[in-house]
Design a protein around this motif. Sequence first.
Motif, mmCIF file in Angstrom:
data_model
loop_
_atom_site.group_PDB
_atom_site.id
_atom_site.type_symbol
_atom_site.label_atom_id
_atom_site.label_comp_id
_atom_site.label_asym_id
_atom_site.label_seq_id
_atom_site.Cartn_x
_atom_site.Cartn_y
_atom_site.Cartn_z
ATOM 1 N N SER A 1 0.836 -1.190 0.000
ATOM 2 C CA SER A 1 0.000 0.000 0.000
ATOM 3 C C SER A 1 0.876 1.246 0.000
ATOM 4 O O SER A 1 2.049 1.188 0.363
ATOM 5 C CB SER A 1 -0.883 0.010 1.248
ATOM 6 O OG SER A 1 -1.715 1.150 1.278
ATOM 7 N N THR A 2 0.283 2.360 -0.408
ATOM 8 C CA THR A 2 0.963 3.641 -0.244
ATOM 9 C C THR A 2 0.551 4.221 1.102
ATOM 10 O O THR A 2 -0.537 3.932 1.612
ATOM 11 C CB THR A 2 0.605 4.640 -1.359
ATOM 12 O OG1 THR A 2 -0.808 4.827 -1.362
ATOM 13 C CG2 THR A 2 1.075 4.142 -2.714
ATOM 14 N N MET A 3 1.452 5.030 1.667
ATOM 15 C CA MET A 3 1.183 5.655 2.960
ATOM 16 C C MET A 3 1.641 7.105 2.920
ATOM 17 O O MET A 3 2.367 7.503 2.014
ATOM 18 C CB MET A 3 1.892 4.895 4.088
ATOM 19 C CG MET A 3 1.417 3.455 4.247
ATOM 20 S SD MET A 3 2.167 2.594 5.622
ATOM 21 C CE MET A 3 1.162 3.206 6.961
ATOM 22 N N ALA A 4 1.219 7.873 3.906
ATOM 23 C CA ALA A 4 1.595 9.286 4.042
ATOM 24 C C ALA A 4 1.220 10.069 2.783
ATOM 25 O O ALA A 4 2.034 10.789 2.224
ATOM 26 C CB ALA A 4 3.067 9.433 4.380
ATOM 27 N N GLY A 5 -0.004 9.872 2.332
ATOM 28 C CA GLY A 5 -0.474 10.589 1.158
ATOM 29 C C GLY A 5 0.247 10.218 -0.115
ATOM 30 O O GLY A 5 0.384 11.034 -1.021
ATOM 31 N N GLY A 6 0.733 8.992 -0.205
ATOM 32 C CA GLY A 6 1.434 8.530 -1.399
ATOM 33 C C GLY A 6 2.936 8.774 -1.372
ATOM 34 O O GLY A 6 3.630 8.471 -2.337
ATOM 35 N N LYS A 7 3.451 9.285 -0.268
ATOM 36 C CA LYS A 7 4.887 9.568 -0.165
ATOM 37 C C LYS A 7 5.714 8.285 -0.054
ATOM 38 O O LYS A 7 6.847 8.231 -0.519
ATOM 39 C CB LYS A 7 5.139 10.469 1.047
ATOM 40 C CG LYS A 7 6.540 10.976 1.168
ATOM 41 C CD LYS A 7 6.671 11.971 2.313
ATOM 42 C CE LYS A 7 8.086 12.474 2.422
ATOM 43 N NZ LYS A 7 8.241 13.449 3.510
ATOM 44 N N TYR A 8 5.148 7.255 0.565
ATOM 45 C CA TYR A 8 5.868 6.001 0.786
ATOM 46 C C TYR A 8 5.058 4.823 0.273
ATOM 47 O O TYR A 8 3.840 4.879 0.191
ATOM 48 C CB TYR A 8 6.149 5.784 2.281
ATOM 49 C CG TYR A 8 6.918 6.895 2.912
ATOM 50 C CD1 TYR A 8 8.272 7.070 2.648
ATOM 51 C CD2 TYR A 8 6.295 7.794 3.772
ATOM 52 C CE1 TYR A 8 8.982 8.103 3.223
ATOM 53 C CE2 TYR A 8 6.993 8.826 4.353
ATOM 54 C CZ TYR A 8 8.340 8.981 4.073
ATOM 55 O OH TYR A 8 9.029 10.008 4.644
ATOM 56 N N ILE A 9 5.757 3.736 -0.015
ATOM 57 C CA ILE A 9 5.136 2.450 -0.337
ATOM 58 C C ILE A 9 5.601 1.473 0.731
ATOM 59 O O ILE A 9 6.795 1.395 1.033
ATOM 60 C CB ILE A 9 5.579 1.933 -1.718
ATOM 61 C CG1 ILE A 9 5.213 2.929 -2.815
ATOM 62 C CG2 ILE A 9 4.949 0.569 -1.998
ATOM 63 C CD1 ILE A 9 5.824 2.599 -4.164
ATOM 64 N N VAL A 10 4.671 0.730 1.300
ATOM 65 C CA VAL A 10 5.020 -0.305 2.263
ATOM 66 C C VAL A 10 4.661 -1.649 1.646
ATOM 67 O O VAL A 10 3.600 -1.812 1.048
ATOM 68 C CB VAL A 10 4.329 -0.097 3.634
ATOM 69 C CG1 VAL A 10 2.829 -0.201 3.518
ATOM 70 C CG2 VAL A 10 4.852 -1.065 4.664
ATOM 71 N N GLN A 11 5.589 -2.588 1.726
ATOM 72 C CA GLN A 11 5.384 -3.944 1.214
ATOM 73 C C GLN A 11 5.589 -4.910 2.376
ATOM 74 O O GLN A 11 6.621 -4.869 3.049
ATOM 75 C CB GLN A 11 6.380 -4.256 0.096
ATOM 76 C CG GLN A 11 6.208 -5.643 -0.490
ATOM 77 C CD GLN A 11 7.271 -5.984 -1.534
ATOM 78 O OE1 GLN A 11 8.387 -5.469 -1.499
ATOM 79 N NE2 GLN A 11 6.920 -6.848 -2.472
#
Length: 86
Positions: free
Chosen positions: A29-39
């Motif tokens: 998913s993306t996090m922090a308004g699309g600033k990061y991707i977490v896998q």
Amino acid sequence: MVFKTGANIEELKQDDCGLSTTARTVFCSTMAGGKYIVQVLPRAVILVRHANQEKLQHMPIVSDGQIVEATECDPFLVVLTSKTQL
């Protein structure tokens, strides 16, 4: 397989992104308004900066079980292991 979406859908190679392309992905998913991707992988969590695909963190999960489920409620990530640990 990891894909980049935009005008076209393109497969990314391991060298093109900070995400794991060789392990099964449990959640992404993306996090922090699309600033990061977490896998989330069965035995690790990877954090990538979305803008340049730079791997920021690779956190192995030390547990008796594997991660079987995950969800996020930005800015939190919750994982569940096969031994029912959160």
